[in-house]
Design a protein around this motif. Structure first.
Motif, PDB file in Angstrom:
ATOM      1  N   LEU A  51      28.664  42.391  44.679  1.00  0.00           N
ATOM      2  CA  LEU A  51      29.648  43.241  44.017  1.00  0.00           C
ATOM      3  C   LEU A  51      30.982  42.510  43.909  1.00  0.00           C
ATOM      4  CD1 LEU A  51      29.510  46.309  43.102  1.00  0.00           C
ATOM      5  CD2 LEU A  51      30.825  46.787  45.162  1.00  0.00           C
ATOM      6  N   HIS A  52      31.629  42.596  42.745  1.00  0.00           N
ATOM      7  CA  HIS A  52      32.892  41.886  42.553  1.00  0.00           C
ATOM      8  C   HIS A  52      33.733  42.586  41.483  1.00  0.00           C
ATOM      9  CE1 HIS A  52      30.107  40.243  39.559  1.00  0.00           C
ATOM     10  NE2 HIS A  52      31.169  40.034  38.802  1.00  0.00           N
ATOM     11  N   PRO A  53      35.028  42.296  41.443  1.00  0.00           N
ATOM     12  CA  PRO A  53      35.898  42.976  40.482  1.00  0.00           C
ATOM     13  C   PRO A  53      35.844  42.367  39.087  1.00  0.00           C
ATOM     14  CG  PRO A  53      37.193  41.516  41.859  1.00  0.00           C
ATOM     15  CD  PRO A  53      35.786  41.467  42.393  1.00  0.00           C
ATOM     16  N   LEU A  54      35.851  43.238  38.093  1.00  0.00           N
ATOM     17  CA  LEU A  54      36.026  42.842  36.699  1.00  0.00           C
ATOM     18  C   LEU A  54      37.380  43.411  36.284  1.00  0.00           C
ATOM     19  CD1 LEU A  54      34.653  41.491  34.232  1.00  0.00           C
ATOM     20  CD2 LEU A  54      33.839  43.765  33.585  1.00  0.00           C
ATOM     21  N   ILE A  55      38.328  42.531  35.970  1.00  0.00           N
ATOM     22  CA  ILE A  55      39.711  42.944  35.739  1.00  0.00           C
ATOM     23  C   ILE A  55      40.005  43.012  34.249  1.00  0.00           C
ATOM     24  CG2 ILE A  55      42.130  42.396  36.221  1.00  0.00           C
ATOM     25  CD1 ILE A  55      41.042  40.755  38.655  1.00  0.00           C
TER      26      ILE A  55
END
Length: 319
Positions: A51-55
């Motif tokens: 899981l990781h951020p999409l900015i």
């Protein structure tokens, strides 16, 4: 006139100097972050593990709150500002805490699993239920990798299962829970709380994927509510402390979990419900909750020596 000049000298010039210093510092930091991002990408370190951020650059105002909120930032860079926009500058350092999304005041961050190069298949669910009536999914397998969110999902999935169990049907078990990670453990507590006829099987140990995390890894940064136990105020909790807490809860509540029991097959029972075959037994149950994560089970080759103690099939934490 003299008053105006004095005012400029006393107030505006210091403010201007501070602003210039801030701009220079921001540009220097941006240049450093860009260099780090370039270095990471040239080394091929472009794919986050989970899981990781999409900015969204259109929403990001460059406040840097997400950078400060990331628990991993103190150990190694993960997020950084480039040209006053937050970016994932070291993707492989991101381990999916999700604190950045919670901290962002402009709702510019979405948590995702896959990337443009590496898609991730996530099951299509209807209130946690799969296309097979009576089989439910919660936790990382359903696309929710954060421990806190997996715990919440375990509770919500159980609410749906409890509602479904009100319909007619009978079997020796009301529910069989597969996996004793965050979602499965929480679901087990909920099942016990509601006095269901349930069984939880776990192929390894309490904690599931969490047990395999590196030593000292920060895994919880916010309070969470557990069935039977109530609200637990976790603040920057490590893997070891979380597992110790779960073991204490398991002992005090008496929640039953069958360890080293691996599910091998699930088939529909003609009388209703499902037959779940494990390496130890076969169970007839009305409902099944899959909380097995995405780590999976290594497929062995069936060759001599593959079960020796010195052979391992995943990264382990050295003593």
């Amino acid at each position: 006139m003299q008053y105006t000049i004095d005012f400029l000298l006393i107030y505006l010039i210091p403010i201007l100097l501070v602003w210039v210093i801030y701009i220079l510092h921001s540009r220097r930091k941006s240049k450093k972050n860009l260099a780090l991002k370039t270095e990471e990408f040239e080394a091929g370190l472009t794919e986050p593990a989970s899981l990781h951020p999409l900015i969204d650059p259109a929403k990001c105002m460059g406040c840097g709150t997400c950078v400060k909120a990331c628990p991993e930032q103190a150990n190694h860079p993960v997020l950084g500002l480039i040209d006053n926009k937050a970016e994932l500058i070291a993707p492989t350092n991101c381990i999916g805490h999700g604190a950045c999304k919670t901290a962002c005041p402009f709702d510019a961050i979405t948590l995702v699993f896959g990337t443009e190069r590496r898609g991730v298949d996530i099951p299509l669910l209807d209130n946690f239920q799969t296309s097979m009536p009576g089989i439910y999914i919660a936790g990382e397998l359903g696309g929710m990798g954060l421990i806190r969110n997996a715990i919440v999902q375990g509770t919500k999935a159980m609410d749906q299962i409890l509602e479904a169990l009100k319909s007619e049907g009978s079997a020796p078990l009301d529910l069989l829970i597969v996996g004793a990670g965050p979602a499965g453990f929480c679901a087990s507590l909920r099942a016990m709380e509601k006095k269901l006829k349930y069984k939880t099987v776990e192929q390894e140990s309490l904690g599931g994927t969490v047990f395999q995390f590196p030593r000292g890894k920060l895994v919880m940064t916010a309070p969470v509510k557990l069935p039977v136990v109530g609200e637990v105020k976790f603040t920057e909790t490590t893997k070891e402390k979380l597992l110790e807490f779960w073991q204490d809860v398991e002992q005090k509540t008496g929640v039953q979990i069958s360890y080293h029991e691996r599910v091998e097959k699930i088939t529909a029972n003609p009388a209703g419900g499902y037959d779940v075959k494990t390496n130890k037994d076969t169970y007839h149950t009305r409902m099944v909750l899959l909380a097995i994560g995405r780590r999976g089970t290594p497929r062995k080759l069936g060759v001599p020596g593959e079960d020796l103690s010195k052979i391992t099939y995943r990264l382990i934490d050295p003593e």
